[in-house]
Every structure is written in structure tokens, then in C-alpha cells.
Design a protein around this motif. Sequence first.
Motif, PDB file in Angstrom:
ATOM      1  N   ARG A  50       0.839  -1.208   0.000  1.00  6.54           N
ATOM      2  CA  ARG A  50       0.000   0.000   0.000  1.00  6.54           C
ATOM      3  C   ARG A  50       0.871   1.254   0.000  1.00  6.54           C
ATOM      4  NH1 ARG A  50      -5.490   0.698   2.105  1.00  6.54           N
ATOM      5  NH2 ARG A  50      -5.805   2.633   3.246  1.00  6.54           N
ATOM      6  N   ASN A  54      -1.423   6.594   2.010  1.00  3.69           N
ATOM      7  CA  ASN A  54      -2.837   6.210   2.106  1.00  3.69           C
ATOM      8  C   ASN A  54      -3.125   5.707   3.523  1.00  3.69           C
ATOM      9  OD1 ASN A  54      -5.451   5.580   1.580  1.00  3.69           O
ATOM     10  ND2 ASN A  54      -5.024   3.984   0.061  1.00  3.69           N
ATOM     11  N   PRO A  55      -3.627   6.592   4.411  1.00  3.58           N
ATOM     12  CA  PRO A  55      -3.770   6.219   5.825  1.00  3.58           C
ATOM     13  C   PRO A  55      -4.781   5.095   6.059  1.00  3.58           C
ATOM     14  CG  PRO A  55      -4.802   8.343   5.376  1.00  3.58           C
ATOM     15  CD  PRO A  55      -4.114   7.935   4.131  1.00  3.58           C
ATOM     16  N   ILE A  57      -7.778   2.860   8.251  1.00  4.17           N
ATOM     17  CA  ILE A  57      -8.960   3.032   9.116  1.00  4.17           C
ATOM     18  C   ILE A  57      -8.669   2.314  10.436  1.00  4.17           C
ATOM     19  CG2 ILE A  57     -11.410   2.475   9.413  1.00  4.17           C
ATOM     20  CD1 ILE A  57     -11.788   2.686   6.411  1.00  4.17           C
ATOM     21  N   ILE A  91     -14.190  10.616   9.775  1.00  9.44           N
ATOM     22  CA  ILE A  91     -12.906  11.320   9.862  1.00  9.44           C
ATOM     23  C   ILE A  91     -13.026  12.297  11.030  1.00  9.44           C
ATOM     24  CG2 ILE A  91     -11.216  12.783   8.684  1.00  9.44           C
ATOM     25  CD1 ILE A  91     -11.623  10.035   7.311  1.00  9.44           C
ATOM     26  N   LYS A 108      -0.879  12.640   9.645  1.00 11.16           N
ATOM     27  CA  LYS A 108      -1.948  13.653   9.586  1.00 11.16           C
ATOM     28  C   LYS A 108      -2.430  13.942  11.009  1.00 11.16           C
ATOM     29  CE  LYS A 108      -4.371  12.238   5.316  1.00 11.16           C
ATOM     30  NZ  LYS A 108      -4.906  13.445   4.733  1.00 11.16           N
ATOM     31  N   THR A 110      -5.596  14.045  11.494  1.00  6.58           N
ATOM     32  CA  THR A 110      -6.936  13.444  11.466  1.00  6.58           C
ATOM     33  C   THR A 110      -6.803  11.918  11.482  1.00  6.58           C
ATOM     34  OG1 THR A 110      -6.928  13.438   9.071  1.00  6.58           O
ATOM     35  CG2 THR A 110      -7.939  15.341  10.138  1.00  6.58           C
ATOM     36  N   ILE A 111      -7.927  11.274  11.767  1.00  4.30           N
ATOM     37  CA  ILE A 111      -7.928   9.808  11.796  1.00  4.30           C
ATOM     38  C   ILE A 111      -9.274   9.307  11.276  1.00  4.30           C
ATOM     39  CG2 ILE A 111      -8.641   9.890  14.229  1.00  4.30           C
ATOM     40  CD1 ILE A 111      -7.380   7.184  14.669  1.00  4.30           C
ATOM     41  N   ALA A 112      -9.247   8.168  10.565  1.00  7.15           N
ATOM     42  CA  ALA A 112     -10.492   7.530  10.115  1.00  7.15           C
ATOM     43  C   ALA A 112     -10.830   6.433  11.124  1.00  7.15           C
ATOM     44  CB  ALA A 112     -10.274   6.922   8.735  1.00  7.15           C
ATOM     45  N   PRO A 135      -6.953  -1.795   7.118  1.00  5.15           N
ATOM     46  CA  PRO A 135      -7.466  -1.523   5.779  1.00  5.15           C
ATOM     47  C   PRO A 135      -8.021  -2.826   5.206  1.00  5.15           C
ATOM     48  CG  PRO A 135      -5.098  -1.816   5.704  1.00  5.15           C
ATOM     49  CD  PRO A 135      -5.505  -2.008   7.135  1.00  5.15           C
ATOM     50  N   SER A 136      -8.601  -2.764   4.028  1.00  2.00           N
ATOM     51  CA  SER A 136      -9.159  -3.990   3.458  1.00  2.00           C
ATOM     52  C   SER A 136      -8.045  -5.017   3.204  1.00  2.00           C
ATOM     53  CB  SER A 136      -9.901  -3.665   2.171  1.00  2.00           C
ATOM     54  OG  SER A 136      -9.093  -2.883   1.328  1.00  2.00           O
ATOM     55  N   ILE A 176     -17.412   6.615   3.907  1.00  2.00           N
ATOM     56  CA  ILE A 176     -16.518   7.472   4.707  1.00  2.00           C
ATOM     57  C   ILE A 176     -17.094   8.884   4.758  1.00  2.00           C
ATOM     58  CG2 ILE A 176     -14.184   8.418   4.971  1.00  2.00           C
ATOM     59  CD1 ILE A 176     -13.051   6.053   3.540  1.00  2.00           C
ATOM     60  N   ARG A 187     -16.222   8.832   0.539  1.00  2.07           N
ATOM     61  CA  ARG A 187     -16.289   7.585  -0.244  1.00  2.07           C
ATOM     62  C   ARG A 187     -17.717   7.058  -0.144  1.00  2.07           C
ATOM     63  NH1 ARG A 187     -12.592   2.475   1.385  1.00  2.07           N
ATOM     64  NH2 ARG A 187     -14.042   2.318   3.128  1.00  2.07           N
ATOM     65  N   ILE A 215      -9.063  12.081  -1.213  1.00  2.87           N
ATOM     66  CA  ILE A 215      -8.381  11.198  -0.265  1.00  2.87           C
ATOM     67  C   ILE A 215      -7.686  10.111  -1.079  1.00  2.87           C
ATOM     68  CG2 ILE A 215      -9.853  11.556   1.758  1.00  2.87           C
ATOM     69  CD1 ILE A 215     -11.252   8.899   1.066  1.00  2.87           C
ATOM     70  N   PRO A 216      -6.610   9.545  -0.506  1.00  7.12           N
ATOM     71  CA  PRO A 216      -5.868   8.565  -1.298  1.00  7.12           C
ATOM     72  C   PRO A 216      -6.712   7.379  -1.746  1.00  7.12           C
ATOM     73  CG  PRO A 216      -4.629   9.238   0.631  1.00  7.12           C
ATOM     74  CD  PRO A 216      -5.991   9.828   0.779  1.00  7.12           C
ATOM     75  N   GLY A 217      -7.761   7.051  -0.995  1.00  5.69           N
ATOM     76  CA  GLY A 217      -8.634   5.925  -1.371  1.00  5.69           C
ATOM     77  C   GLY A 217      -9.380   6.169  -2.666  1.00  5.69           C
TER      78      GLY A 217
END
Length: 310
Positions: A50, A54-55, A57, A91, A108, A110-112, A135-136, A176, A187, A215-217
Motif C-alpha cells: 500500500r 494512504n492512511p 482506518i 474522519i 496527519k 486526522t484519523i479515520a 485496511p481492506s 466514509i 467515499r 483522499i488517497p482511497g
Amino acid sequence: MKINLANIKKAKKLLNKSECVAIPTETVYGLAGNAYSDLACKKIYKLKKRPKNNPLIVHYYNTHDLKKDCKFNNTFFKLYKKFCPGPITFILDLNKNSKISKIATNKKNTIAVRFPKHSVTRNLLKNLKFPLAAPSANLSSKVSSVCSADVKEDFGKKIKYVLEGGKSSIGLESTIIDVRKKPKILRLGSLQISSIKKILNKKVIIKNNPSKISIPGQFKLHYSPGIPLRLNVKKIKNNEAYLLIKKIQKTKPNYYFLSKKGDLKEAAKNLYSTLRKIKKNKYKSIAVAKIPNKGLGKTINDRLIRASKF
Ligand code: AMP
Ligand code: MG
């Protein structure tokens, strides 16, 4: 699903040692590690290949644990009360003294965060002293995993353990939403925007345009089965697999149906496994017949548009 405590114990033991474990969720399977550990988070990026920007979740059991790591407001609470645990990712602003690894958030502020509903993973989270960055559980830019066999297909022996949880009941990633200021969808997901609007009773901005990356996603090629895919096809070419939303009577061996009668929930659940099946059956490309662009159909189309940027 019946909970196997021995399996949870095994996952816990590995996670406590900063190893990665795949976990079942109602959306898709996650590739999990201790969100407070730089080492565990580094392993997630490496396994998935990855991009570092790309942060991840971060998954929590409830808001009690979340309080230590980030700030939340009324918008968050309204949605949390209605939809959590469930397929929604928020977020939020990080607290200055949060223990979350900077690797997980790509430095960052921020956080997801998400609160998954799957009973096996909830049981695991309840038993841990840290949240899980997850992440997935698929290789970066490829199709997500919706069962343990998918995870094993992608990672083989590289992954220490896959916690069994059956097939993901939803089969599409979470919605998201940035709730820090004016609510903003980043998202599309399995939770519909209309139900979010209803709870908040205010305007919700949608910033999900595939041509603009916020966002990177939203990277262009994503959710890819690894072969070219084209959309809204009425006439297929030779040797193409044909993907249709509902079963038709005059079927052929290269026709694949996402649902019996065009049910979008059923189609969402079958989407990724059908894409994987077509690739395994050695087709070189996929033609997709038009899928209605309403409700969950919007999310299915979002994923297929990104998968078509081959
Ligand atoms: P995945 O878990 O693979 O479905 O991807 C996680 C998604 O969350 C990606 O689209 C990330 O870009 C997004 N994400 C994670 N952390 C943040 C953040 N702090 N701000 C915005 N988006 C984020
Ligand atoms: Mg993903």
C-alpha cells in the motif's frame, strides 16, 4: 455466527506481538494490526504493498476507547447512535496526546475510525487493550476480500492468521464521512447517503468525484480484478465475460449474474467474489451491462468505474 473463543485467543496473541491478522467484518475482511504499534502498522503497508500516503482506518469497540485518541462532536454522536456498530467510517481530529501510530495516519492530525458490527471482530476488539488499524485485506488497488479464502488467495503464507467469520454480509466497503465541520462524504459505501441526511437533517456535501482525488482511497485504479473491464455494455466481444445485474433466461457459460432478480443488496454482496471468479476462469476482460444508478447501485457503479481505469 457462533463465536470460537480459541480462534479469538489465537488472533489476540498474535496481535499482542505486533503481528498482522486478517479479521472478518460485515463490509469486507480487514488486514489488522495494533494501531498503537509502529511495527504492526508498517507490516500492514508492506503486506498490502500500500502507498505510504494512504492512511489506515482504525477500528474501535466503542466510544469509551475512542475518547483517549480523538475529539468528537454532535454530528458524530448523532450518526454513531443511529448506525454504529455498522458500515460507516468517520474522519475525526486526533488528540495531541493520542497513542495512534503516526504510520497509521500518515502523520496527519486526522484519523479515520470505524466500529465494525461483525460479532467475531467485536468480541476480539473487546478483548484487546488497543484499537485495530485495518485496511481492506487485499493487495493494494485490487479487489477486496469478502471471505477467508480470498485473503489466503492474496497473501498465502505471508499472513500469520485469518480469523474465520464466514462471508461478509454486505460485501462493499464502508461509507466514509468527514464530520469535523460541514458533513462531507469522501467515499460512497454500503450506508446510503439518504439515511445519513435524514438523521443529520442538514446538507451533506459529496466529494467523491472519481476524477478529483481528495483522499488517497480515491486513487484512479482501485478495486481492480486485474483484467480490463468496460461498462454499460450492450454487445460483448469474443471471449469476454459478461457481468449482469440480474439473471436472464438465455444464459451462456461466459455470463455471470450478480443477483437473481436485480436486488442491489444481493448484487453488492456478490460483486467482488464474482470478479474474482471471472479472473480465475481465465477470461482476459469483463464487459458489464448497465447497472441502475440508484441507492446501492451508485456504490456498485463507483467501484466498477474505478476498476475500469485499467
Ligand atoms: P481501506 O481501508 O483500504 O478501505 O481504505 C481506507 C480509506 O480511508 C482510504 O480511502 C483512505 O484514504 C481513507 N482514510 C484513512 N484515513 C484518513 C484520513 N485521516 N483522512 C481522510 N481519509 C482517510
Ligand atoms: Mg481498500
